[in-house]
Design a protein around this motif. Structure first.
Motif, mmCIF file in Angstrom:
data_model
loop_
_atom_site.group_PDB
_atom_site.id
_atom_site.type_symbol
_atom_site.label_atom_id
_atom_site.label_comp_id
_atom_site.label_asym_id
_atom_site.label_seq_id
_atom_site.Cartn_x
_atom_site.Cartn_y
_atom_site.Cartn_z
ATOM 1 N N LEU A 5 0.846 -1.193 0.000
ATOM 2 C CA LEU A 5 0.000 0.000 0.000
ATOM 3 C C LEU A 5 0.880 1.240 0.000
ATOM 4 N N LYS A 6 0.590 2.153 -0.890
ATOM 5 C CA LYS A 6 1.311 3.421 -0.921
ATOM 6 C C LYS A 6 0.483 4.462 -0.186
ATOM 7 N N THR A 7 1.149 5.343 0.514
ATOM 8 C CA THR A 7 0.468 6.357 1.305
ATOM 9 C C THR A 7 1.012 7.735 0.940
ATOM 10 N N TYR A 8 0.115 8.691 0.787
ATOM 11 C CA TYR A 8 0.503 10.075 0.544
ATOM 12 C C TYR A 8 -0.187 10.952 1.581
ATOM 13 N N ASP A 9 0.553 11.910 2.102
ATOM 14 C CA ASP A 9 0.017 12.814 3.110
ATOM 15 C C ASP A 9 0.626 14.190 2.891
ATOM 16 N N LEU A 10 -0.178 15.181 2.492
ATOM 17 C CA LEU A 10 0.326 16.532 2.259
ATOM 18 C C LEU A 10 0.979 17.104 3.508
ATOM 19 N N ALA A 11 0.534 16.658 4.678
ATOM 20 C CA ALA A 11 1.126 17.150 5.927
ATOM 21 C C ALA A 11 2.593 16.742 6.059
ATOM 22 N N SER A 12 3.014 15.727 5.314
ATOM 23 C CA SER A 12 4.407 15.294 5.389
ATOM 24 C C SER A 12 5.299 16.061 4.409
ATOM 25 N N VAL A 13 4.704 16.896 3.562
ATOM 26 C CA VAL A 13 5.490 17.735 2.660
ATOM 27 C C VAL A 13 5.979 18.933 3.467
#
Length: 133
Positions: A5-13
């Protein structure tokens, strides 16, 4: 066989402008980068031979969409106000890092090109700041 599963989170940018950590992005926007021009242009001579010419224009624009209620809106507005009264304009540092995909953009001469005009509605609105890098 399972697929990871790939995860993206704008908060981690990670985005820092003029020493401020930027967050509080709008519901429909965040950070958008675009080059000012194509990286080059193609010319085809009368004999059919093509030549690629580099433009050598590394200018980028960055649109940052934040909620008007966010701390980042206040910080970006303050940085713009400071640049607006300076002669000559002192640019601010810009650093964007995304550890998920490795994107990194930095510049020490970021300049505000456009700031949002105030607007009021039934709910908190989004504001877009445009910077040249």
């Amino acid at each position: 066989m399972s697929i990871p599963l790939k995860t993206y989170d704008l908060a981690s940018v990670f985005l820092i402008i003029g020493g401020y950590r930027i967050g509080g992005y709008g519901e429909e926007g965040g950070i958008e980068l675009e080059f000012a021009t194509d990286r080059g242009e193609m010319v085809v001579g009368a004999d059919g031979q093509a030549t690629f010419s580099r433009t050598n224009n590394n200018l980028m624009f960055c649109n940052i969409t934040v909620l008007e209620t966010s701390v980042s809106y206040r910080d970006l507005a303050a940085l713009y106000a400071l640049q607006a009264v300076q002669t000559p304009v002192e640019a601010v540092d810009f650093l964007l890092q995304d550890d998920v995909n490795g994107d990194e953009v930095s510049d020490q001469y970021a300049t505000f090109m456009q700031v949002p005009a105030p607007s009021k509605g039934r709910s908190a609105g989004e504001r877009v700041f445009r910077l040249a890098l």
